[in-house]
Structure formats: C-alpha cells, structure tokens
Design a protein around this motif. Structure first.
Motif, PDB file in Angstrom:
ATOM      1  N   GLY A  83       0.810  -1.215   0.000  1.00 46.73           N
ATOM      2  CA  GLY A  83       0.000   0.000   0.000  1.00 46.73           C
ATOM      3  C   GLY A  83       0.839   1.257   0.000  1.00 46.73           C
ATOM      4  O   GLY A  83       1.554   1.555  -0.951  1.00 46.73           O
ATOM      5  N   THR A  84       0.777   1.988   1.133  1.00 48.05           N
ATOM      6  CA  THR A  84       1.447   3.296   1.197  1.00 48.05           C
ATOM      7  C   THR A  84       2.553   3.345   2.231  1.00 48.05           C
ATOM      8  O   THR A  84       3.154   4.403   2.431  1.00 48.05           O
ATOM      9  N   GLY A  85       2.809   2.240   2.925  1.00 46.55           N
ATOM     10  CA  GLY A  85       3.884   2.243   3.898  1.00 46.55           C
ATOM     11  C   GLY A  85       3.449   2.260   5.338  1.00 46.55           C
ATOM     12  O   GLY A  85       4.268   2.063   6.232  1.00 46.55           O
ATOM     13  N   HIS A  86       2.138   2.507   5.586  1.00 50.36           N
ATOM     14  CA  HIS A  86       1.657   2.365   6.972  1.00 50.36           C
ATOM     15  C   HIS A  86       0.181   1.978   6.985  1.00 50.36           C
ATOM     16  O   HIS A  86      -0.559   2.215   6.031  1.00 50.36           O
ATOM     17  N   LEU A  87      -0.216   1.354   8.097  1.00 48.36           N
ATOM     18  CA  LEU A  87      -1.544   0.738   8.182  1.00 48.36           C
ATOM     19  C   LEU A  87      -2.714   1.714   8.137  1.00 48.36           C
ATOM     20  O   LEU A  87      -3.799   1.340   7.655  1.00 48.36           O
ATOM     21  N   PRO A  88      -2.599   2.962   8.645  1.00 46.89           N
ATOM     22  CA  PRO A  88      -3.780   3.831   8.624  1.00 46.89           C
ATOM     23  C   PRO A  88      -4.301   4.162   7.233  1.00 46.89           C
ATOM     24  O   PRO A  88      -5.472   4.538   7.088  1.00 46.89           O
ATOM     25  N   ASP A  89      -3.462   4.064   6.205  1.00 42.97           N
ATOM     26  CA  ASP A  89      -3.927   4.344   4.845  1.00 42.97           C
ATOM     27  C   ASP A  89      -4.573   3.092   4.258  1.00 42.97           C
ATOM     28  O   ASP A  89      -3.917   2.070   4.078  1.00 42.97           O
ATOM     29  N   ILE A  90      -5.855   3.181   3.965  1.00 45.26           N
ATOM     30  CA  ILE A  90      -6.594   2.046   3.412  1.00 45.26           C
ATOM     31  C   ILE A  90      -6.873   2.318   1.932  1.00 45.26           C
ATOM     32  O   ILE A  90      -7.417   3.365   1.574  1.00 45.26           O
ATOM     33  N   THR A  91      -6.490   1.374   1.098  1.00 47.67           N
ATOM     34  CA  THR A  91      -6.669   1.520  -0.346  1.00 47.67           C
ATOM     35  C   THR A  91      -7.803   0.627  -0.833  1.00 47.67           C
ATOM     36  O   THR A  91      -7.875  -0.553  -0.483  1.00 47.67           O
ATOM     37  N   LEU A  92      -8.685   1.214  -1.629  1.00 47.15           N
ATOM     38  CA  LEU A  92      -9.772   0.483  -2.280  1.00 47.15           C
ATOM     39  C   LEU A  92      -9.631   0.647  -3.793  1.00 47.15           C
ATOM     40  O   LEU A  92      -9.217   1.700  -4.273  1.00 47.15           O
ATOM     41  N   ALA A  93      -9.972  -0.386  -4.520  1.00 48.56           N
ATOM     42  CA  ALA A  93      -9.964  -0.312  -5.985  1.00 48.56           C
ATOM     43  C   ALA A  93     -11.137  -1.096  -6.544  1.00 48.56           C
ATOM     44  O   ALA A  93     -11.513  -2.143  -6.005  1.00 48.56           O
ATOM     45  N   LYS A  94     -11.712  -0.578  -7.616  1.00 49.40           N
ATOM     46  CA  LYS A  94     -12.866  -1.225  -8.245  1.00 49.40           C
ATOM     47  C   LYS A  94     -12.567  -1.496  -9.716  1.00 49.40           C
ATOM     48  O   LYS A  94     -12.251  -0.566 -10.473  1.00 49.40           O
ATOM     49  N   PRO A  95     -12.644  -2.759 -10.138  1.00 48.53           N
ATOM     50  CA  PRO A  95     -12.479  -3.049 -11.565  1.00 48.53           C
ATOM     51  C   PRO A  95     -13.681  -2.525 -12.345  1.00 48.53           C
ATOM     52  O   PRO A  95     -14.834  -2.653 -11.906  1.00 48.53           O
ATOM     53  N   ILE A  96     -13.402  -1.928 -13.495  1.00 45.06           N
ATOM     54  CA  ILE A  96     -14.462  -1.360 -14.328  1.00 45.06           C
ATOM     55  C   ILE A  96     -14.548  -2.169 -15.630  1.00 45.06           C
ATOM     56  O   ILE A  96     -13.527  -2.396 -16.296  1.00 45.06           O
ATOM     57  N   PHE A  97     -15.751  -2.597 -15.953  1.00 41.87           N
ATOM     58  CA  PHE A  97     -15.970  -3.437 -17.137  1.00 41.87           C
ATOM     59  C   PHE A  97     -16.822  -2.694 -18.169  1.00 41.87           C
ATOM     60  O   PHE A  97     -17.693  -1.891 -17.815  1.00 41.87           O
ATOM     61  N   ARG A  98     -16.560  -2.993 -19.434  1.00 42.41           N
ATOM     62  CA  ARG A  98     -17.400  -2.486 -20.535  1.00 42.41           C
ATOM     63  C   ARG A  98     -17.530  -3.598 -21.561  1.00 42.41           C
ATOM     64  O   ARG A  98     -16.517  -4.119 -22.046  1.00 42.41           O
ATOM     65  N   GLY A  99     -18.738  -3.977 -21.820  1.00 38.81           N
ATOM     66  CA  GLY A  99     -18.967  -5.072 -22.752  1.00 38.81           C
ATOM     67  C   GLY A  99     -18.379  -6.385 -22.260  1.00 38.81           C
ATOM     68  O   GLY A  99     -17.920  -7.203 -23.060  1.00 38.81           O
ATOM     69  N   GLY A 100     -18.366  -6.567 -20.927  1.00 33.02           N
ATOM     70  CA  GLY A 100     -17.838  -7.803 -20.351  1.00 33.02           C
ATOM     71  C   GLY A 100     -16.330  -7.858 -20.269  1.00 33.02           C
ATOM     72  O   GLY A 100     -15.760  -8.865 -19.836  1.00 33.02           O
ATOM     73  N   LYS A 101     -15.656  -6.762 -20.661  1.00 34.14           N
ATOM     74  CA  LYS A 101     -14.184  -6.738 -20.677  1.00 34.14           C
ATOM     75  C   LYS A 101     -13.672  -5.768 -19.622  1.00 34.14           C
ATOM     76  O   LYS A 101     -14.193  -4.653 -19.476  1.00 34.14           O
ATOM     77  N   LEU A 102     -12.642  -6.173 -18.873  1.00 36.07           N
ATOM     78  CA  LEU A 102     -12.004  -5.283 -17.907  1.00 36.07           C
ATOM     79  C   LEU A 102     -11.288  -4.177 -18.663  1.00 36.07           C
ATOM     80  O   LEU A 102     -10.398  -4.438 -19.470  1.00 36.07           O
TER      81      LEU A 102
END
Length: 545
Positions: free
Chosen positions: A99-118
């Motif tokens: 992540g960013t080097g320490h626990l307080p930073d929480i990272t979220l990510a969302k895959p985005i699809f179009r026409g069934g393709k990432l």
C-alpha cells in the motif's frame, strides 16, 4: 487498428478525465466522516488502465499517493487476475509493503468493465481515523503492534459486502462509525468514477482505454525524457541527517545518475531499518523520490505512468528506506518526507535555480485517544489526529510559504474543528517570529500552538515531529530555520514517545521554520521592513548577520 486522436479531441478527453476524478474527490469530502478526509484532505482518487498503470489523478491528491496508489492496483491484479474479477467487486488492503507504507492508509480499488471486458480501475486511498493497535507513534517495534492488517481481499464481491470483514474492522478500531463511514465514502468515489468514465467512453465511442491510455501516457513519457535529456549526464550524491531515535541520528544517502533520457537513483549507504515505527517502506520511498525528480524536471506535466517510466530506483533490502517484514512503519513520513530533499541535494548541483532550501517538514501531527466519561464508570472510545505544518524553504524567486505542508499537501486542522471533536482547549495558535531562516528570500515561518486538556479522563497523546535537532537548512548562503520544539507542562519532552495528559495539562508545539535562500545581506530593504512590521522578524541587525 489503433485509434488516433487529434489535438482538440485529446484535450477534451483529458479535461473530462480530470473532471471525473475531481468530482469523485469532492464527493469523498462531502460524504466522509473524519477530519482527515474532510478537513486535512489526506486522500487521493485515481483512474488506471486495465493493467493498473495510472491514467489520471484528482487535483486534490497527496503526492505520495499518486505514486503508491497505481502500484497497489498492480498488486491487486497479482492476487486477483482479471478472470477472478467481476462487476461490482471492490478490493481492499492496507498492507504496508503493498500500500502506502503504513496501516492507517486504506486503499480500495474497483475493476471497471465495458462489454464484459475489464477496461480500467477506479481507486482511492484515504487515511483512516483509526486502525486499532497502539495509538500512532514511533514507539511500536513491529507491525503487529500497529493495528489491524488487511490483506488484499474483496471488501465487496459482485455487489455483496463482506459483512465479516466489516465486523472485524469495527471491532478492532476505536472509531468504528468514522472508520467505516470513510470507507463507504471511498466506495462512493469509486462508483462515481466508474459511472462517469463509462458515460465518457460511450460519448466518444471508446470500446476500451487502450489507445487513449497509450496516447496520454506516451506523450507524458516523451516530455519527461526530453526534460531529463536537457540535464548533463553524470552521477551526483547527497545525504541528510534526521533526528532519529533517542538523539541517535539516522543518515539517508542518495546517488543519482543521469544518462541520456533516464535517471537512476540508488540509496546504498543509507542507515539500516530500526525497531521503531519510522521505517519507510520502498513503495513510499519510491513515490517520494519520483515526486522530487518530477518537480525539478517537469513540474507541470500531468501525473501518470508515462511521466515516471524514465526513472528507476533501488535501495538495499533492510535499510530504513526499504525495511523488511515485520518492521513497523506507522510514522514512516518522519523518514519519507526527507527523500525529495535528498533528490534536490543531487539535482541542485546542476540546476540550483529549480530547488528550494529545506522545509520545516516532515509535517507535525498530534494523535490523541481516550474514553469520554459517561459518568457511569464507562464511556465511548475516541481517536483523533490533527496536523500542524512548518514553513517551506525559500527559493530563487520568493520567500518560503508559511505553515504549509511539503512534500505532502495535508492541510492544518482548524481550532474550531479540533475543539469541537476533542476535549481540548486551544489557548493560542500563532506564527513563530524569527523561525524562518534568514536569506535574500526568507524561509517560511512555523507556528506555535498551546493546547490544554479539558478531559475528565486521561488522554494518550503521541506526536509526529522532526527537525528538533537538525533544523531546515538554508542554501546559497541562506540561514537555517528555527528547529521544532515540544513541551508538556512547560518542559521539553521527547516527541518520539507517547505521553498521557490529565485535565489541565498543556502541550506546546513549535513547528520548524523553513531554510533561507541566498545571502541575508542582499534582502531588499522594503521586504525586510515589511517582515518587521508584520512581526515575522524582530531584529533587523540580527537578520542581516
């Protein structure tokens, strides 16, 4: 066949991309629960391509997150290849090394699809109000003392929230409503970026982002290589000492090599990792070093993958800028914020007009945790973190800015907000006269804050504080800024240790001033007179030296 874009179409697409991440950032601020996002802006939003390479980031972004956030997306892809992702997924981690080097930073990510393709990822990182464990300070000796570790996993799978994970997070933090509230604000931002990106692609008939990403990233890479090519080939060295632990300094060393249109950085010779939470994971070191190079070579270039391709970095495993598991890193900024200045120390040898004197950073912070007395022998736990900034260094063009965070851009927390959410009374918050280093261009001033505990129950406090021993240095004949200072009940204390405040106890913080640039004797008389009239400088003769 690859699609090409004319200049007008490309500019329109680029502005739309910036708009959608900025809108997501604004939504996070509006929907967040903690002061860390809402007041201090300690977060970032980005969109990457399908391989995790950064494409665009929000204007309100922490420089380090610009570098770490896309790398975390790439790590997510190692744990969850495209065939294991589906619409509605949200990935999460706060792993120090991923992540960013320490626990307080929480990272979220969302895959985005179009026409069934990432086709892309929307991603955010935000500093949580609490992550459990020992209240954030340099004292922990291993990462297990620092709080809840969240491995790369799905917080939401195909639209269904992992309620077990939510329960675990809530149970392990002092501020469950605020912490989860901020996480849901991050999800709002992810969804908004996804929605706006898909509308943009529909409007312009883009089946995916391959051609657009190649065009944007390629142009940035070309521009960065051209900027590096203007610098003379050679190898340059710099080093800096930090306050370290228990008055034992830590030395950071950098060798920077320019060859053609590429830059290589090597931290060999830097001191070893320590059994305190000031270790700086390589992900954060890399981000800060890349940032230092960029602001010296091509500061106006958009921040995306292409801008950083010509730059490489290495650091020996086990040194303090590349610590190994299970090293603690909760206060990693106390090392990491020196890294851009190391880069300046190298590049300043060949382009001195592009660098500034040292800043009164790392920025200062005050963490508090306690229990609000309910009058029945119990109470509700709370945790807060307030930021206070020192002065920036002077440069060839102007004085250093006063009380401004650098190389982060976290905002100082206001008195009104602080007193509203914490049992504290602020007696004053004012500029420190004479704290900016003298020079043709003066260093920015630090600030002085006097805080009194009004809590009926004890408050555990810890600090992020540096430059109490080694002040921000001046350059080109400029003088050093004033060092920082921490006092509790009027007595100097070790800022690297946790303290307990009882009702009536006071904390006095004096943040460091920035270094001056140029000979103080050459400062314009009108500028010095203005400083004296404003109270920034108290003695004309002493300033001139």
């Amino acid at each position: 066949m690859a699609r090409t874009f004319d200049a007008i179409e490309l500019e329109l697409l680029w502005r739309r991309l910036i708009s959608l991440v900025d809108e997501a950032a604004a939504a996070m601020v509006r929907t967040s629960f903690s002061t860390l996002v809402r007041e201090s802006y300690d977060f970032s939003c980005v969109v990457t391509d399908a391989s995790g390479q950064s494409l665009v980031q929000a204007s309100e972004s922490i420089p380090s997150f610009i570098g770490t956030l896309p790398e975390t997306v790439k790590h997510f892809l190692r744990f969850f290849p495209p065939d294991q992702l589906e619409p509605g997924d949200v990935l999460i981690t706060n792993d120090i090394w991923l992540g960013t080097g320490h626990l307080p930073d929480i990272t979220l990510a969302k895959p985005i699809f179009r026409g069934g393709k990432l086709i892309a990822f929307s991603a955010t990182t935000a500093h949580a109000p609490d992550i459990g464990g020992k209240i954030r300070s340099p004292e922990p000796r291993e990462v297990f003392e620092e709080g809840l570790q969240i491995p790369p996993m799905k917080m939401i799978a195909a639209g269904k929230t992992d309620e077990t994970l939510v329960t675990i997070i809530r149970k392990n933090v002092r501020t469950p409503d605020q912490t989860m509230g901020d996480l849901w604000a991050q999800v709002v931002a992810l969804d908004l970026m996804e929605d706006r990106l898909l509308v943009l692609m529909e409007n312009y008939g883009l089946p995916d982002l391959t051609d657009l990403a190649r065009e944007i990233q390629g142009r940035c890479e070309t521009a960065m290589r051209a900027a590096i090519s203007e610098l003379p080939d050679g190898t340059y060295h710099s080093e800096v000492k930090t306050d370290g632990i228990m008055e034992t300094p830590i030395t950071l060393r950098l060798k920077l090599t320019i060859k053609g249109d590429e830059i290589a950085m090597d931290f060999a010779g830097t001191d070893s990792q320590v059994d305190r939470a000031i270790n700086c994971a390589l992900c954060y070191t890399t981000a800060m070093a890349m940032y230092g190079v960029k602001v010296c070579t091509s500061p106006n270039l958009p921040n995306n993958e292409g801008a950083f391709r010509p730059i490489s970095l290495s650091a020996p495993p086990g040194c303090i800028v590349n610590p190994q598991f299970p090293a603690p890193g909760g206060s990693r900024m106390l090392i990491g914020h020196y890294v851009p200045m190391l880069v300046f120390g190298c590049l300043g040898q060949i382009v001195p007009e592009r660098v500034m004197a040292a800043c009164g950073s790392p920025m200062w912070g005050m963490n508090q945790s306690g229990v609000r007395d309910d009058g029945k022998g119990g109470g509700k736990p709370y945790a807060n973190m307030f930021f206070y900034n020192g002065g920036m260094g002077g440069n060839t063009q102007r004085d250093g800015v006063t009380c401004l965070s650098w190389p982060s851009n976290v905002s100082s927390t206001s008195i009104e907000i602080s007193e509203h959410i914490a049992p504290l009374r602020f007696h004053h918050k004012k500029l420190r006269p004479d704290s900016g280093g003298a020079g043709r261009h003066r260093g920015g001033l630090g600030q002085e804050i006097l805080i009194e505990s009004r809590s009926e129950t004890p408050i555990a406090v810890s600090f992020l504080a540096e430059r109490t021993i080694f002040p921000a240095f001046g350059i080109e004949g400029g003088k050093d800024g004033a060092p920082g200072e921490l006092k509790i009940n009027g007595k100097k204390n070790d800022p690297k240790k946790q303290h307990v405040l009882n009702k009536g106890d006071t904390v006095s913080l004096g943040t460091p001033g920035g270094g001056g640039h140029g000979d103080p004797r050459t400062r314009l008389d009108a500028a010095l007179a203005s400083d004296i009239a404003a109270g920034y400088v108290t003695d004309r003769t002493a300033y001139r030296g």
